[in-house]
Motif scaffolding. Structure first.
Motif, short mmCIF file in Angstrom:
data_model
loop_
_atom_site.label_atom_id
_atom_site.label_comp_id
_atom_site.label_asym_id
_atom_site.label_seq_id
_atom_site.Cartn_x
_atom_site.Cartn_y
_atom_site.Cartn_z
N MET A 150 -1.74 1.84 1.28
CA MET A 150 -1.66 2.48 -0.04
C MET A 150 -2.79 1.79 -0.91
SD MET A 150 1.90 3.01 -2.53
CE MET A 150 2.77 3.53 -0.95
N PHE A 151 -3.37 2.39 -1.90
CA PHE A 151 -4.21 1.66 -2.84
C PHE A 151 -4.05 2.30 -4.20
CE2 PHE A 151 -6.48 5.49 -0.84
CZ PHE A 151 -7.07 6.18 -2.00
N VAL A 152 -4.49 1.55 -5.06
CA VAL A 152 -4.74 2.00 -6.61
C VAL A 152 -6.13 1.81 -6.99
CG1 VAL A 152 -2.45 1.45 -7.14
CG2 VAL A 152 -4.18 -0.41 -7.55
N VAL A 153 -6.67 2.55 -7.85
CA VAL A 153 -8.09 2.85 -8.37
C VAL A 153 -7.91 2.63 -9.98
CG1 VAL A 153 -10.11 4.09 -8.67
CG2 VAL A 153 -8.68 4.15 -6.61
N THR A 162 -5.98 -2.33 -2.31
CA THR A 162 -4.83 -2.11 -1.54
C THR A 162 -3.66 -2.76 -1.85
OG1 THR A 162 -6.29 -1.78 0.68
CG2 THR A 162 -3.91 -1.98 0.80
N ILE A 163 -2.60 -2.15 -2.10
CA ILE A 163 -1.45 -2.66 -2.42
C ILE A 163 -0.14 -2.49 -1.43
CG2 ILE A 163 -1.84 -2.09 -4.75
CD1 ILE A 163 0.30 0.39 -4.59
N HIS A 164 -0.26 -1.73 -0.20
CA HIS A 164 0.86 -1.74 0.73
C HIS A 164 0.18 -1.14 1.97
CE1 HIS A 164 4.62 -1.15 2.22
NE2 HIS A 164 4.57 0.14 2.70
N LYS A 165 0.55 -1.83 3.21
CA LYS A 165 0.28 -1.40 4.46
C LYS A 165 1.21 -1.11 5.40
CE LYS A 165 -4.20 -4.15 4.47
NZ LYS A 165 -5.00 -5.22 5.43
#
Length: 447
Positions: free
Chosen positions: A220-223, A232-235
Protein backbone atom coordinates in the motif's frame (compact mmCIF):
# COMPACT_ATOMS: atom_id res chain seq x y z
CA UNK A 1 -34.05 27.93 -4.23
CA UNK A 2 -33.58 24.55 -2.47
CA UNK A 3 -31.77 21.96 -4.55
CA UNK A 4 -34.64 19.48 -4.54
CA UNK A 5 -36.93 22.06 -6.08
CA UNK A 6 -34.44 22.97 -8.79
CA UNK A 7 -33.88 19.30 -9.59
CA UNK A 8 -37.62 18.85 -9.86
CA UNK A 9 -37.87 21.88 -12.11
CA UNK A 10 -35.05 20.47 -14.20
CA UNK A 11 -36.86 17.16 -14.50
CA UNK A 12 -39.98 18.84 -15.84
CA UNK A 13 -37.89 20.86 -18.30
CA UNK A 14 -36.08 17.72 -19.39
CA UNK A 15 -39.40 16.10 -20.18
CA UNK A 16 -40.25 19.09 -22.34
CA UNK A 17 -36.90 18.85 -24.09
CA UNK A 18 -35.64 22.19 -22.75
CA UNK A 19 -32.41 20.91 -21.22
CA UNK A 20 -31.53 18.18 -23.63
CA UNK A 21 -31.74 17.31 -27.28
CA UNK A 22 -34.10 14.63 -28.49
CA UNK A 23 -34.85 11.63 -26.29
CA UNK A 24 -32.55 8.66 -26.92
CA UNK A 25 -33.48 6.15 -29.58
CA UNK A 26 -34.18 3.70 -26.75
CA UNK A 27 -36.97 6.09 -25.67
CA UNK A 28 -35.81 6.04 -22.08
CA UNK A 29 -38.00 8.30 -19.95
CA UNK A 30 -36.58 11.49 -18.45
CA UNK A 31 -38.87 11.48 -15.43
CA UNK A 32 -41.64 9.37 -13.97
CA UNK A 33 -43.39 8.60 -10.72
CA UNK A 34 -42.84 4.98 -9.72
CA UNK A 35 -46.34 3.50 -9.60
CA UNK A 36 -45.33 1.04 -6.88
CA UNK A 37 -43.70 3.56 -4.53
CA UNK A 38 -45.08 7.00 -5.35
CA UNK A 39 -41.57 8.48 -5.57
CA UNK A 40 -40.38 10.62 -8.46
CA UNK A 41 -37.44 9.26 -10.49
CA UNK A 42 -35.43 11.36 -12.95
CA UNK A 43 -32.73 10.41 -15.42
CA UNK A 44 -29.72 12.64 -14.82
CA UNK A 45 -27.52 11.38 -17.66
CA UNK A 46 -28.03 12.10 -21.33
CA UNK A 47 -25.81 9.48 -22.93
CA UNK A 48 -26.16 5.69 -22.74
CA UNK A 49 -23.18 4.17 -20.98
CA UNK A 50 -23.13 6.84 -18.26
CA UNK A 51 -22.31 5.70 -14.74
CA UNK A 52 -22.37 7.22 -11.28
CA UNK A 53 -19.38 6.48 -9.07
CA UNK A 54 -18.79 3.57 -6.70
CA UNK A 55 -20.82 3.95 -3.52
CA UNK A 56 -18.05 5.23 -1.24
CA UNK A 57 -16.26 7.43 -3.80
CA UNK A 58 -17.12 11.11 -3.54
CA UNK A 59 -18.87 12.34 -6.68
CA UNK A 60 -20.02 15.75 -5.40
CA UNK A 61 -18.42 19.18 -5.38
CA UNK A 62 -17.87 20.79 -1.98
CA UNK A 63 -20.69 23.30 -2.58
CA UNK A 64 -23.11 20.46 -3.35
CA UNK A 65 -24.13 21.86 -6.73
CA UNK A 66 -22.29 19.50 -9.09
CA UNK A 67 -21.84 15.76 -9.54
CA UNK A 68 -19.32 13.97 -11.76
CA UNK A 69 -20.16 10.83 -13.75
CA UNK A 70 -18.34 8.70 -16.27
CA UNK A 71 -19.45 8.60 -19.90
CA UNK A 72 -18.67 6.40 -22.91
CA UNK A 73 -18.49 6.75 -26.70
CA UNK A 74 -16.10 8.51 -26.43
CA UNK A 75 -14.93 7.68 -22.94
CA UNK A 76 -14.57 10.51 -20.47
CA UNK A 77 -16.01 12.57 -17.64
CA UNK A 78 -19.20 14.62 -17.49
CA UNK A 79 -20.53 17.06 -14.91
CA UNK A 80 -24.18 17.14 -13.86
CA UNK A 81 -25.37 20.52 -12.64
CA UNK A 82 -27.68 19.64 -9.75
CA UNK A 83 -29.23 23.10 -9.78
CA UNK A 84 -30.65 22.96 -13.31
CA UNK A 85 -30.14 19.36 -14.47
CA UNK A 86 -27.81 20.18 -17.36
CA UNK A 87 -24.96 17.84 -18.24
CA UNK A 88 -21.70 18.84 -19.89
CA UNK A 89 -18.83 16.71 -21.11
CA UNK A 90 -15.69 17.80 -19.32
CA UNK A 91 -12.92 15.53 -20.57
CA UNK A 92 -12.48 12.84 -23.20
CA UNK A 93 -9.76 10.22 -23.50
CA UNK A 94 -10.16 6.58 -24.58
CA UNK A 95 -7.82 5.45 -21.78
CA UNK A 96 -9.28 7.61 -18.99
CA UNK A 97 -11.08 6.45 -15.89
CA UNK A 98 -12.75 8.61 -13.27
CA UNK A 99 -11.63 8.25 -9.64
CA UNK A 100 -13.44 10.77 -7.44
CA UNK A 101 -14.26 14.41 -6.90
CA UNK A 102 -11.79 16.33 -4.75
CA UNK A 103 -13.37 16.93 -1.32
CA UNK A 104 -11.92 20.45 -1.03
CA UNK A 105 -11.16 21.69 -4.54
CA UNK A 106 -13.13 22.01 -7.78
CA UNK A 107 -11.05 19.23 -9.34
CA UNK A 108 -12.13 15.76 -10.40
CA UNK A 109 -9.33 13.19 -10.32
CA UNK A 110 -8.92 10.91 -13.30
CA UNK A 111 -6.50 8.15 -14.26
CA UNK A 112 -5.08 7.58 -17.68
CA UNK A 113 -3.84 4.02 -18.33
CA UNK A 114 -2.60 3.05 -21.78
CA UNK A 115 -4.84 0.38 -23.26
CA UNK A 116 -7.72 0.93 -20.86
CA UNK A 117 -10.04 2.00 -23.65
CA UNK A 118 -9.39 -1.16 -25.62
CA UNK A 119 -10.45 -3.37 -22.72
CA UNK A 120 -6.94 -4.70 -22.17
CA UNK A 121 -6.87 -3.70 -18.49
CA UNK A 122 -10.52 -3.44 -17.54
CA UNK A 123 -10.63 -6.90 -15.97
CA UNK A 124 -7.38 -6.67 -14.03
CA UNK A 125 -7.61 -5.85 -10.36
CA UNK A 126 -3.89 -5.24 -9.84
CA UNK A 127 -2.59 -3.08 -12.65
CA UNK A 128 1.00 -3.29 -13.80
CA UNK A 129 0.79 -0.51 -16.38
CA UNK A 130 1.93 3.01 -15.49
CA UNK A 131 -1.00 5.14 -14.34
CA UNK A 132 -1.07 8.88 -14.93
CA UNK A 133 -3.21 10.78 -12.43
CA UNK A 134 -4.82 14.01 -13.68
CA UNK A 135 -6.82 16.69 -11.88
CA UNK A 136 -9.43 18.44 -14.04
CA UNK A 137 -11.20 21.61 -12.95
CA UNK A 138 -14.95 21.11 -13.37
CA UNK A 139 -15.57 24.80 -14.15
CA UNK A 140 -13.01 25.54 -16.86
CA UNK A 141 -11.81 22.05 -17.86
CA UNK A 142 -8.18 22.89 -17.11
CA UNK A 143 -6.12 19.66 -16.87
CA UNK A 144 -3.30 19.35 -14.36
CA UNK A 145 -0.81 16.47 -14.16
CA UNK A 146 -0.62 15.20 -10.57
CA UNK A 147 1.63 12.15 -10.70
CA UNK A 148 2.59 9.05 -12.63
CA UNK A 149 2.33 5.83 -10.65
CA UNK A 150 4.60 3.11 -12.10
CA UNK A 151 2.12 0.37 -11.23
CA UNK A 152 -0.88 -0.13 -9.02
CA UNK A 153 -4.40 1.18 -8.50
CA UNK A 154 -5.35 4.51 -6.91
CA UNK A 155 -8.19 4.11 -4.40
CA UNK A 156 -8.73 7.36 -2.47
CA UNK A 157 -7.63 10.91 -1.65
CA UNK A 158 -7.45 12.52 1.77
CA UNK A 159 -9.50 15.42 3.06
CA UNK A 160 -7.02 18.18 2.19
CA UNK A 161 -6.08 16.54 -1.14
CA UNK A 162 -2.43 16.31 -0.15
CA UNK A 163 -2.17 12.53 -0.54
CA UNK A 164 -3.49 9.86 -2.89
CA UNK A 165 -3.49 6.27 -1.70
CA UNK A 166 -3.34 3.01 -3.63
CA UNK A 167 -1.91 -0.49 -3.73
CA UNK A 168 -0.06 -2.77 -6.09
CA UNK A 169 0.71 -6.48 -6.26
CA UNK A 170 4.07 -7.98 -7.13
CA UNK A 171 2.52 -9.76 -10.08
CA UNK A 172 -0.57 -9.30 -12.20
CA UNK A 173 -3.63 -11.43 -11.52
CA UNK A 174 -6.96 -11.22 -13.32
CA UNK A 175 -10.05 -12.49 -11.51
CA UNK A 176 -12.27 -11.83 -14.52
CA UNK A 177 -12.47 -14.03 -17.57
CA UNK A 178 -12.65 -11.59 -20.44
CA UNK A 179 -13.95 -8.25 -21.69
CA UNK A 180 -16.98 -6.87 -19.88
CA UNK A 181 -20.38 -6.44 -21.46
CA UNK A 182 -21.30 -2.77 -21.76
CA UNK A 183 -24.33 -3.20 -19.47
CA UNK A 184 -22.40 -4.81 -16.62
CA UNK A 185 -19.31 -4.05 -14.54
CA UNK A 186 -17.69 -7.44 -14.09
CA UNK A 187 -17.35 -10.81 -15.78
CA UNK A 188 -16.85 -13.85 -13.57
CA UNK A 189 -16.92 -17.37 -14.97
CA UNK A 190 -16.08 -20.70 -13.32
CA UNK A 191 -17.26 -24.31 -13.35
CA UNK A 192 -18.40 -26.40 -10.41
CA UNK A 193 -17.17 -29.82 -9.35
CA UNK A 194 -19.79 -31.34 -11.65
CA UNK A 195 -18.25 -29.51 -14.61
CA UNK A 196 -21.27 -27.27 -15.09
CA UNK A 197 -20.99 -23.47 -15.26
CA UNK A 198 -21.59 -21.72 -11.96
CA UNK A 199 -23.91 -18.76 -11.57
CA UNK A 200 -22.42 -15.28 -11.75
CA UNK A 201 -22.46 -14.95 -7.95
CA UNK A 202 -20.92 -18.38 -7.32
CA UNK A 203 -18.27 -17.87 -10.00
CA UNK A 204 -17.33 -14.58 -8.35
CA UNK A 205 -16.76 -16.40 -5.04
CA UNK A 206 -14.55 -19.00 -6.72
CA UNK A 207 -12.46 -16.44 -8.58
CA UNK A 208 -12.04 -14.24 -5.51
CA UNK A 209 -10.96 -17.21 -3.42
CA UNK A 210 -8.40 -18.22 -6.04
CA UNK A 211 -6.95 -14.71 -5.93
CA UNK A 212 -6.78 -14.76 -2.12
CA UNK A 213 -5.03 -18.12 -2.08
CA UNK A 214 -2.41 -16.87 -4.53
CA UNK A 215 -0.98 -14.84 -1.59
CA UNK A 216 0.69 -12.33 -3.87
CA UNK A 217 2.90 -9.86 -1.97
CA UNK A 218 1.30 -6.40 -2.00
CA UNK A 219 2.23 -2.87 -1.00
CA UNK A 220 0.00 0.00 0.00
CA UNK A 221 1.42 3.38 -0.97
CA UNK A 222 0.69 7.10 -0.80
CA UNK A 223 1.50 9.73 -3.41
CA UNK A 224 2.19 13.38 -2.57
CA UNK A 225 -0.09 15.40 -4.87
CA UNK A 226 2.31 18.36 -4.92
CA UNK A 227 5.59 16.58 -5.61
CA UNK A 228 4.46 13.24 -7.06
CA UNK A 229 6.66 11.45 -4.53
CA UNK A 230 5.48 7.91 -3.73
CA UNK A 231 6.23 5.96 -0.55
CA UNK A 232 5.16 2.55 0.76
CA UNK A 233 3.26 2.54 4.05
CA UNK A 234 2.19 -1.11 4.42
CA UNK A 235 3.23 -4.53 3.07
CA UNK A 236 1.27 -7.77 3.20
CA UNK A 237 0.45 -11.00 1.44
CA UNK A 238 -3.18 -10.32 2.31
CA UNK A 239 -5.17 -8.97 -0.61
CA UNK A 240 -5.36 -5.22 0.11
CA UNK A 241 -8.44 -3.52 -1.29
CA UNK A 242 -11.32 -1.04 -0.67
CA UNK A 243 -8.89 1.57 0.65
CA UNK A 244 -10.52 4.79 1.91
CA UNK A 245 -9.30 7.94 3.58
CA UNK A 246 -11.46 9.27 6.39
CA UNK A 247 -13.56 12.24 5.20
CA UNK A 248 -12.57 14.11 8.39
CA UNK A 249 -9.02 13.02 9.30
CA UNK A 250 -6.42 13.35 6.50
CA UNK A 251 -4.17 10.84 8.29
CA UNK A 252 -6.71 8.06 8.94
CA UNK A 253 -7.19 5.13 6.52
CA UNK A 254 -9.63 2.25 6.32
CA UNK A 255 -8.87 -0.77 4.16
CA UNK A 256 -9.90 -4.37 3.77
CA UNK A 257 -8.40 -7.80 3.48
CA UNK A 258 -10.26 -8.91 0.36
CA UNK A 259 -11.48 -12.44 -0.24
CA UNK A 260 -14.54 -14.56 0.58
CA UNK A 261 -15.96 -12.65 3.52
CA UNK A 262 -16.50 -15.70 5.75
CA UNK A 263 -12.81 -16.54 5.38
CA UNK A 264 -11.06 -13.20 6.02
CA UNK A 265 -10.90 -10.63 8.79
CA UNK A 266 -11.92 -7.87 6.45
CA UNK A 267 -12.19 -4.40 8.01
CA UNK A 268 -9.10 -2.54 9.29
CA UNK A 269 -7.98 1.00 10.06
CA UNK A 270 -4.48 2.46 10.05
CA UNK A 271 -2.67 5.77 10.32
CA UNK A 272 -1.13 7.14 7.15
CA UNK A 273 2.38 6.45 8.48
CA UNK A 274 1.53 2.73 8.72
CA UNK A 275 1.08 2.72 12.48
CA UNK A 276 -1.82 1.79 14.76
CA UNK A 277 -3.35 -0.99 12.64
CA UNK A 278 -6.67 -2.05 14.15
CA UNK A 279 -9.25 -4.69 13.22
CA UNK A 280 -12.73 -3.15 13.26
CA UNK A 281 -14.85 -6.29 13.54
CA UNK A 282 -14.08 -9.65 15.15
CA UNK A 283 -16.02 -12.71 14.04
CA UNK A 284 -17.91 -14.52 16.79
CA UNK A 285 -19.39 -17.46 14.85
CA UNK A 286 -18.46 -19.63 11.90
CA UNK A 287 -19.69 -18.26 8.54
CA UNK A 288 -20.18 -14.75 9.95
CA UNK A 289 -19.39 -12.12 7.34
CA UNK A 290 -18.77 -8.36 7.40
CA UNK A 291 -17.92 -6.08 4.49
CA UNK A 292 -18.69 -3.26 2.05
CA UNK A 293 -17.49 -0.91 4.77
CA UNK A 294 -17.76 2.89 4.54
CA UNK A 295 -17.28 5.99 6.68
CA UNK A 296 -20.15 8.28 7.58
CA UNK A 297 -19.73 11.89 6.44
CA UNK A 298 -18.34 13.00 9.80
CA UNK A 299 -15.64 10.34 9.70
CA UNK A 300 -16.57 9.34 13.26
CA UNK A 301 -18.25 6.02 12.44
CA UNK A 302 -17.65 3.05 10.16
CA UNK A 303 -20.67 1.19 8.77
CA UNK A 304 -20.72 -2.28 7.24
CA UNK A 305 -22.90 -5.13 6.03
CA UNK A 306 -22.95 -7.81 8.77
CA UNK A 307 -24.50 -11.28 8.51
CA UNK A 308 -24.66 -13.76 11.41
CA UNK A 309 -24.29 -16.22 9.76
CA UNK A 310 -23.87 -15.49 6.08
CA UNK A 311 -27.13 -15.41 4.17
CA UNK A 312 -29.33 -15.93 7.25
CA UNK A 313 -29.45 -12.97 9.67
CA UNK A 314 -28.86 -9.46 8.32
CA UNK A 315 -27.61 -6.28 9.98
CA UNK A 316 -26.30 -2.86 9.08
CA UNK A 317 -23.61 -2.48 11.74
CA UNK A 318 -21.56 0.50 12.86
CA UNK A 319 -18.68 1.22 15.20
CA UNK A 320 -17.80 4.62 16.66
CA UNK A 321 -14.06 5.21 16.24
CA UNK A 322 -13.76 7.33 19.38
CA UNK A 323 -15.99 5.57 21.90
CA UNK A 324 -16.00 2.06 20.45
CA UNK A 325 -19.81 1.98 20.69
CA UNK A 326 -21.42 -0.53 18.34
CA UNK A 327 -24.93 -0.56 16.91
CA UNK A 328 -26.37 -3.47 14.94
CA UNK A 329 -29.50 -2.63 12.92
CA UNK A 330 -31.50 -5.71 11.98
CA UNK A 331 -33.35 -6.07 8.68
CA UNK A 332 -35.42 -8.78 6.95
CA UNK A 333 -33.89 -10.78 4.13
CA UNK A 334 -35.55 -8.79 1.34
CA UNK A 335 -34.11 -5.50 2.66
CA UNK A 336 -30.52 -6.63 2.27
CA UNK A 337 -28.64 -4.53 -0.29
CA UNK A 338 -25.44 -4.93 -2.25
CA UNK A 339 -24.41 -1.54 -0.87
CA UNK A 340 -25.74 0.69 1.85
CA UNK A 341 -25.09 4.39 2.33
CA UNK A 342 -25.88 7.17 4.80
CA UNK A 343 -27.19 10.67 4.18
CA UNK A 344 -24.85 13.61 4.83
CA UNK A 345 -26.91 14.65 7.86
CA UNK A 346 -26.66 11.12 9.28
CA UNK A 347 -30.42 10.67 9.61
CA UNK A 348 -31.24 8.32 6.72
CA UNK A 349 -29.82 5.24 5.05
CA UNK A 350 -30.26 3.93 1.52
CA UNK A 351 -29.79 0.50 0.00
CA UNK A 352 -29.68 -0.70 -3.59
CA UNK A 353 -31.34 -4.10 -3.10
CA UNK A 354 -30.28 -7.35 -4.70
CA UNK A 355 -31.48 -10.25 -6.84
CA UNK A 356 -32.28 -13.83 -5.94
CA UNK A 357 -28.80 -15.13 -6.88
CA UNK A 358 -27.05 -12.94 -4.32
CA UNK A 359 -26.12 -13.77 -0.75
CA UNK A 360 -29.52 -12.95 0.78
CA UNK A 361 -31.42 -15.06 -1.77
CA UNK A 362 -34.13 -12.42 -1.55
CA UNK A 363 -37.46 -13.31 -3.11
CA UNK A 364 -38.50 -9.66 -3.42
CA UNK A 365 -35.31 -7.64 -3.05
CA UNK A 366 -35.02 -5.72 -6.31
CA UNK A 367 -35.73 -2.21 -5.00
CA UNK A 368 -33.93 0.98 -4.15
CA UNK A 369 -34.66 1.39 -0.43
CA UNK A 370 -34.78 4.22 2.07
CA UNK A 371 -34.14 3.20 5.68
CA UNK A 372 -34.66 4.77 9.08
CA UNK A 373 -33.18 3.11 12.13
CA UNK A 374 -35.23 2.53 15.23
CA UNK A 375 -33.46 1.60 18.49
CA UNK A 376 -34.56 -1.41 20.51
CA UNK A 377 -35.04 0.14 23.94
CA UNK A 378 -34.80 -1.46 27.36
CA UNK A 379 -38.13 -2.79 28.63
CA UNK A 380 -39.60 -0.44 31.22
CA UNK A 381 -36.29 1.44 31.24
CA UNK A 382 -34.57 -1.44 33.07
CA UNK A 383 -31.02 -1.95 31.79
CA UNK A 384 -28.49 -4.73 32.23
CA UNK A 385 -25.63 -3.71 34.54
CA UNK A 386 -23.15 -3.78 31.65
CA UNK A 387 -25.53 -2.35 29.01
CA UNK A 388 -23.20 0.54 28.15
CA UNK A 389 -20.49 -1.87 27.01
CA UNK A 390 -22.78 -4.13 24.98
CA UNK A 391 -23.78 -3.93 21.32
CA UNK A 392 -26.84 -1.70 20.97
CA UNK A 393 -29.61 -3.32 18.88
CA UNK A 394 -31.85 -1.49 16.44
CA UNK A 395 -34.06 -2.27 13.46
CA UNK A 396 -34.20 -0.76 9.99
CA UNK A 397 -37.60 0.47 8.88
CA UNK A 398 -37.76 0.46 5.09
CA UNK A 399 -39.52 2.53 2.47
CA UNK A 400 -39.31 1.45 -1.16
CA UNK A 401 -38.16 4.17 -3.54
CA UNK A 402 -37.75 2.52 -6.96
CA UNK A 403 -38.93 -0.77 -8.41
CA UNK A 404 -35.80 -2.42 -9.88
CA UNK A 405 -37.55 -5.47 -11.33
CA UNK A 406 -36.09 -4.78 -14.78
CA UNK A 407 -32.56 -4.11 -13.51
CA UNK A 408 -29.83 -6.74 -14.03
CA UNK A 409 -27.72 -6.81 -10.86
CA UNK A 410 -24.56 -7.74 -12.70
CA UNK A 411 -24.44 -3.94 -12.64
CA UNK A 412 -24.50 -2.81 -9.00
CA UNK A 413 -26.63 0.35 -8.53
CA UNK A 414 -24.28 1.95 -5.95
CA UNK A 415 -26.61 4.33 -4.11
CA UNK A 416 -25.46 7.74 -2.83
CA UNK A 417 -27.33 10.69 -1.32
CA UNK A 418 -27.09 14.14 -2.86
CA UNK A 419 -25.47 16.69 -0.49
CA UNK A 420 -28.86 18.22 0.39
CA UNK A 421 -30.18 14.80 1.60
CA UNK A 422 -33.12 15.12 -0.84
CA UNK A 423 -32.28 12.60 -3.57
CA UNK A 424 -30.75 9.12 -3.86
CA UNK A 425 -28.57 8.70 -6.95
CA UNK A 426 -27.96 5.31 -8.57
CA UNK A 427 -26.95 3.71 -11.86
CA UNK A 428 -29.19 1.25 -13.66
CA UNK A 429 -29.67 -0.77 -16.83
CA UNK A 430 -33.43 -1.08 -16.21
CA UNK A 431 -34.18 0.39 -19.65
CA UNK A 432 -31.33 -1.37 -21.46
CA UNK A 433 -28.30 0.94 -21.62
CA UNK A 434 -26.69 2.08 -18.39
CA UNK A 435 -27.81 5.52 -17.17
CA UNK A 436 -27.60 7.58 -14.00
CA UNK A 437 -30.86 8.21 -12.16
CA UNK A 438 -32.02 10.00 -9.00
CA UNK A 439 -35.08 9.29 -6.90
CA UNK A 440 -36.61 11.89 -4.63
CA UNK A 441 -36.64 10.99 -0.93
CA UNK A 442 -39.93 12.80 -0.41
CA UNK A 443 -42.88 10.89 -1.85
CA UNK A 444 -44.67 12.64 -4.74
CA UNK A 445 -47.92 10.74 -4.38
CA UNK A 446 -49.39 7.63 -2.82
CA UNK A 447 -48.53 4.47 -4.77
Amino acid sequence: MPMYRTLLTAAVALMAGALSPAVNAEDIPKSWIDKDTGHRVIRLSEEPGSRSLYFHQNAYSADGNSMVISVDNPRGVAVVNLKDGTVKRLFEDPDAGILFMGPASRDVYVTRIEGAGSGEVVAKNELQQPTEVLAINIDNGRVRHVATVPRGKIHSINKDESLLIGAFAEREYSIESGPRHARFEARYEATGKDGKPLTFAEAKEVRINERLEARIPMEMFVVDTQTGEQRTIHKATDWLNHIQFSPADPDKIMFCHEGPWHKVDRIWTMNVDGSHIQKMHTRSMNMEIAGHEFFDHSGSRIFYDLQTPRGEVFWLASVDLSSGDRIWRHMPRDYWSVHFNISPDGKLFAGDGGDEEMVARAKDGKWIYLFRDEPVNDVAGISAPDAASLIKPATLQAERLVNMADHDYRLEPNVTFTPDNKWVVFRSNMHGPVHVYAVEVARAQQP
